[in-house]
Design a protein around this motif. Structure first.
Motif, PDB file in Angstrom:
ATOM      1  N   GLU A 327      11.779  62.223 -37.542  1.00 23.04           N
ATOM      2  CA  GLU A 327      12.406  63.522 -37.781  1.00 23.04           C
ATOM      3  C   GLU A 327      11.347  64.618 -37.890  1.00 23.04           C
ATOM      4  N   GLU A 328      10.236  64.330 -38.575  1.00 26.47           N
ATOM      5  CA  GLU A 328       9.161  65.309 -38.707  1.00 26.47           C
ATOM      6  C   GLU A 328       8.522  65.607 -37.351  1.00 26.47           C
ATOM      7  N   ALA A 329       8.340  64.572 -36.540  1.00 26.00           N
ATOM      8  CA  ALA A 329       7.721  64.767 -35.231  1.00 26.00           C
ATOM      9  C   ALA A 329       8.588  65.626 -34.326  1.00 26.00           C
ATOM     10  N   GLU A 330       9.891  65.507 -34.467  1.00 24.03           N
ATOM     11  CA  GLU A 330      10.796  66.285 -33.628  1.00 24.03           C
ATOM     12  C   GLU A 330      11.012  67.695 -34.169  1.00 24.03           C
ATOM     13  N   ALA A 331      10.641  67.930 -35.438  1.00 19.67           N
ATOM     14  CA  ALA A 331      10.873  69.234 -36.049  1.00 19.67           C
ATOM     15  C   ALA A 331       9.716  70.204 -35.816  1.00 19.67           C
ATOM     16  N   GLY A 332       8.548  69.719 -35.417  1.00 24.55           N
ATOM     17  CA  GLY A 332       7.392  70.587 -35.236  1.00 24.55           C
ATOM     18  C   GLY A 332       7.469  71.386 -33.951  1.00 24.55           C
ATOM     19  N   SER A 333       6.399  72.142 -33.693  1.00 19.63           N
ATOM     20  CA  SER A 333       6.335  72.942 -32.473  1.00 19.63           C
ATOM     21  C   SER A 333       4.898  73.387 -32.250  1.00 19.63           C
ATOM     22  N   PHE A 334       4.618  73.866 -31.044  1.00 20.88           N
ATOM     23  CA  PHE A 334       3.343  74.522 -30.796  1.00 20.88           C
ATOM     24  C   PHE A 334       3.499  75.509 -29.651  1.00 20.88           C
ATOM     25  N   GLU A 335       2.627  76.517 -29.650  1.00 18.62           N
ATOM     26  CA  GLU A 335       2.627  77.531 -28.595  1.00 18.62           C
ATOM     27  C   GLU A 335       1.184  77.903 -28.283  1.00 18.62           C
ATOM     28  N   ALA A 357       5.969  73.485 -26.789  1.00 16.38           N
ATOM     29  CA  ALA A 357       7.115  72.592 -26.928  1.00 16.38           C
ATOM     30  C   ALA A 357       7.650  72.687 -28.345  1.00 16.38           C
ATOM     31  N   ASP A 358       8.924  72.379 -28.503  1.00 11.54           N
ATOM     32  CA  ASP A 358       9.551  72.376 -29.825  1.00 11.54           C
ATOM     33  C   ASP A 358       9.479  70.986 -30.433  1.00 11.54           C
ATOM     34  N   ASP A 360       6.406  68.350 -32.768  1.00 12.12           N
ATOM     35  CA  ASP A 360       5.103  68.218 -33.402  1.00 12.12           C
ATOM     36  C   ASP A 360       4.040  68.032 -32.322  1.00 12.12           C
ATOM     37  N   PRO A 361       3.001  68.891 -32.294  1.00 18.51           N
ATOM     38  CA  PRO A 361       2.038  68.793 -31.194  1.00 18.51           C
ATOM     39  C   PRO A 361       1.298  67.471 -31.143  1.00 18.51           C
ATOM     40  N   GLY A 362       0.972  66.906 -32.301  1.00 17.37           N
ATOM     41  CA  GLY A 362       0.170  65.689 -32.305  1.00 17.37           C
ATOM     42  C   GLY A 362       0.937  64.410 -32.057  1.00 17.37           C
ATOM     43  N   TYR A 363       2.273  64.443 -32.161  1.00 18.56           N
ATOM     44  CA  TYR A 363       3.050  63.210 -32.030  1.00 18.56           C
ATOM     45  C   TYR A 363       4.240  63.366 -31.095  1.00 18.56           C
ATOM     46  N   GLY A 364       5.259  64.145 -31.497  1.00 13.80           N
ATOM     47  CA  GLY A 364       6.419  64.289 -30.622  1.00 13.80           C
ATOM     48  C   GLY A 364       6.055  64.826 -29.259  1.00 13.80           C
ATOM     49  N   ALA A 365       5.234  65.894 -29.231  1.00 12.27           N
ATOM     50  CA  ALA A 365       4.821  66.461 -27.944  1.00 12.27           C
ATOM     51  C   ALA A 365       3.775  65.614 -27.261  1.00 12.27           C
ATOM     52  N   THR A 366       2.832  65.082 -28.032  1.00 15.12           N
ATOM     53  CA  THR A 366       1.774  64.256 -27.435  1.00 15.12           C
ATOM     54  C   THR A 366       2.349  63.003 -26.792  1.00 15.12           C
ATOM     55  N   ALA A 367       3.384  62.402 -27.392  1.00 16.53           N
ATOM     56  CA  ALA A 367       4.001  61.220 -26.777  1.00 16.53           C
ATOM     57  C   ALA A 367       4.514  61.537 -25.389  1.00 16.53           C
ATOM     58  N   ARG A 368       5.062  62.727 -25.211  1.00 17.53           N
ATOM     59  CA  ARG A 368       5.568  63.126 -23.892  1.00 17.53           C
ATOM     60  C   ARG A 368       4.431  63.441 -22.932  1.00 17.53           C
ATOM     61  N   MET A 369       3.401  64.107 -23.428  1.00 17.36           N
ATOM     62  CA  MET A 369       2.266  64.409 -22.558  1.00 17.36           C
ATOM     63  C   MET A 369       1.584  63.120 -22.092  1.00 17.36           C
ATOM     64  N   LEU A 370       1.355  62.203 -23.001  1.00 20.65           N
ATOM     65  CA  LEU A 370       0.710  60.943 -22.624  1.00 20.65           C
ATOM     66  C   LEU A 370       1.628  60.105 -21.741  1.00 20.65           C
ATOM     67  N   GLY A 371       2.901  60.010 -22.116  1.00 20.11           N
ATOM     68  CA  GLY A 371       3.829  59.208 -21.339  1.00 20.11           C
ATOM     69  C   GLY A 371       4.001  59.723 -19.920  1.00 20.11           C
TER      70      GLY A 371
END
Length: 422
Positions: A327-335, A357-358, A360-371
Motif C-alpha cells: 500500500e505504501e509503495a503504491e501511495a508514493g509518487s515522483f516527478e 509516476a504515481d 513510490d519511486p524506489g519500489y512501486g515505480a522501480t519495479a515497473r522500470m526494472l520489469g
C-alpha cells in the motif's frame, strides 16, 4: 545468447527481497505466461514457494511460477541459471558484495542482464572487467534500471532525441530537476549506500571513481569539460530560482555521460549534465537550498568517518529486507523535469521532458522500470546499436523503454519549453 533456446524469458533473481518481490508481482500481474515466461530465483526454496503461492493468488493468469534455486556465492548455480534465461533481472545487493559473479555468469552465457545498482564504484569495476567480454558474447549488461538511473538517463535521451529531430542540433547543457515526490528507503538500498562509502574508505579505485565526473566513460575517455555534481546552493541558469545538490547526482550524472560516450558523442564532447533539487525563488528558496545542502553535507561527512558510518549502519539504517508495504509503495509518487538548452542555426532553444509516476519511486515505480527493462531485453524491443557490452538504459534499451512505461501509467513527455524564446 547460447545456441539452445533458454527455458525462461526472465528470471527475477532475489525475488523474496523487497524490491524483488515487487518486481515479480508486477511482471506476473502485467504479463500472462504465454506472453512472457517468468521464473523467480533465490537461495531459499521455502521462501520462494511461499512467494509463488502469493503470486498465483494475486493473478488469475498464473497457475504456477517456476522456481530457480541458487546462491549468489555459488558460481556454478549462477551459471546454470544464466544458461536457462534470456534475461536475468536482479535485485540482489549490495552489488559490490554480490553482483560480480552473476554478471560473469551472464557474460559467459551470452545472457542479457539488468539490475538496480547505484553503486558507481561497482559499475566502474564491471565496465573494466566485463565490457569487452560482454561485447564478444552478445550479453547486454544494463546497469541502473530503477530510480537510479532510468528517469535521468531516459529523460535526457527524450530531450536530446527531440532536439535532434526538431532543431537539428543537440542540447549542449542538460539539467535534471528532482521536482518532488514521496517514498521510502529500504534496508537494502541503504546497505548499498553504506557499501559505497565503505569502498571509498578502503579502495583507491573507488575514491577515484567518486572524484572523476567521467569515471564511467569508456577507457581512454575519462576526462572532459563537465566539473561534476553541484555541491552548494546555486541560482539556476535555466529554470530560475534556487537549487540544492541532489543526493543522486553522483550516480545519475555519470550514467548520462556514459550514455553519451557509448553512443559516439551525439550530444557533443562539450556536453554538460547536472542534477539538482529545485527549492524555489527568493530568500526562502535560498534558505531551503542551504538547509538541503547542509543536511546532505553533514550526512556525507558522517558516512565518511568509519566509526560514525558503522554506528549509522548498525543502529539507524533498517535491516536489508525491510521496506514499504504494498500500500505504501503504491501511495508514493515522483516527478522529474529535464531541461535541455541548445543552439540551432536560427538561435537558441530549450527542450523540456517530464518523467514521473504515481508510485513510490524506489519500489512501486522501480519495479515497473526494472520489469519493463527486462521485458524490452527479452523481446528484443530495443533501439540500440549494441548487441552486447556493459550498457546504460539509454544506450542499451533506448526510447522503447519510455514507450512501455507510458503504457503502464508513467509520464514520459517531451516538447519545446516555453522559455525557449522561439
Amino acid at each position: 545468447m547460447t545456441d539452445a533456446d533458454p527455458t525462461y524469458d526472465v528470471v527475477v533473481w532475489g525475488a523474496t527481497g523487497v524490491a524483488g518481490r515487487f518486481t515479480a508481482e508486477y511482471l506476473t500481474e502485467r504479463y500472462a505466461p504465454e506472453d512472457l515466461s517468468i521464473a523467480v530465483g533465490g537461495r531459499n526454496r521455502e521462501k520462494l514457494d511461499a512467494l509463488v503461492g502469493d503470486l498465483t493468488r494475486r493473478s488469475d493468469a498464473w497457475d504456477d511460477v517456476p522456481v530457480v534455486v541458487g546462491d549468489a556465492t555459488d558460481p556454478e548455480s549462477l551459471r546454470a541459471m544464466a544458461r536457462d534465461a534470456r534475461v536475468v533481472c536482479t535485485t540482489v545487493g549490495p552489488y559490490t558484495t554480490y553482483g560480480s559473479p552473476l554478471v560473469e555468469a551472464c557474460v559467459e552465457s551470452g545472457t542479457d542482464y539488468c539490475d538496480l545498482t547505484g553503486e558507481v564504484n561497482w559499475t566502474r569495476e564491471t565496465i573494466d572487467r566485463f565490457h569487452e567480454a560482454a561485447v564478444d558474447s552478445g550479453a547486454r549488461i544494463v546497469n541502473g534500471c530503477g530510480f537510479d538511473s532510468v528517469p535521468a538517463d531516459i529523460g535526457t535521451l527524450l530531450v536530446q532525441s527531440f532536439a535532434a529531430e526538431t532543431f537539428g542540433a543537440p542540447c549542449e547543457t542538460v539539467r535534471i530537476y528532482l521536482n518532488g515526490g514521496s517514498g521510502s528507503v529500504s534496508g537494502g538500498t541503504l546497505a548499498s549506500f553504506g557499501e559505497l562509502f565503505e569502498a571509498a574508505a578502503t579502495d583507491p579505485l573507488a575514491r577515484e571513481t567518486l572524484r572523476n565526473p567521467y569515471s564511467l566513460a569508456p577507457a581512454g575517455e575519462r576526462s572532459g569539460v563537465d566539473p561534476g555534481a553541484q555541491r552548494w546552493p546555486r541560482r539556476d541558469p535555466l529554470g530560475g530560482g534556487w537549487t540544492a545538490p541532489s543526493p543522486m547526482a553522483a550516480v545519475n550524472e555519470r550514467v548520462v555521460r556514459r550514455s553519451n560516450a557509448l553512443l559516439g558523442y551525439p550530444w557533443g564532447r562539450e556536453f554538460r549534465c547536472t542534477e539538482v533539487v529545485p527549492t524555489g525563488k527568493g530568500v526562502r528558496g535560498a534558505a531551503v537550498a542551504g538547509l538541503v545542502a547542509g543536511g546532505l553535507g553533514a550526512f556525507t561527512a558522517a558516512m565518511s568517518v568509519g566509526p560514525m558510518r558503522s554506528a549509522l549502519r548498525r543502529y539507524v539504517f533498517p535491516d536489508p529486507g525491510e521496506g514499504p508495504t504494498r500500500e505504501e509503495a503504491e501511495a508514493g509518487s515522483f516527478e522529474i523535469r529535464v531541461l535541455g538548452r541548445g543552439t540551432a542555426a536560427d538561435g537558441p532553444f530549450t527542450v523540456a521532458a517530464e518523467f514521473g509516476a504515481d508510485r513510490d519511486p524506489g519500489y512501486g515505480a522501480t519495479a515497473r522500470m526494472l520489469g519493463e527493462s527486462a521485458t524490452c531485453l527479452a523481446r528484443g524491443d530495443v533501439d540500440s546499436p549494441f548487441d552486447g557490452g556493459v550498457l546504460t538504459p539509454a544506450s542499451g534499451i533506448g526510447l522503447p523503454l519510455a514507450e512501455r512505461l507510458r503504457e503502464v501509467g508513467f509520464t514520459a513527455s517531451v516538447g519545446e519549453a516555453a522559455e525557449s524564446g522561439r
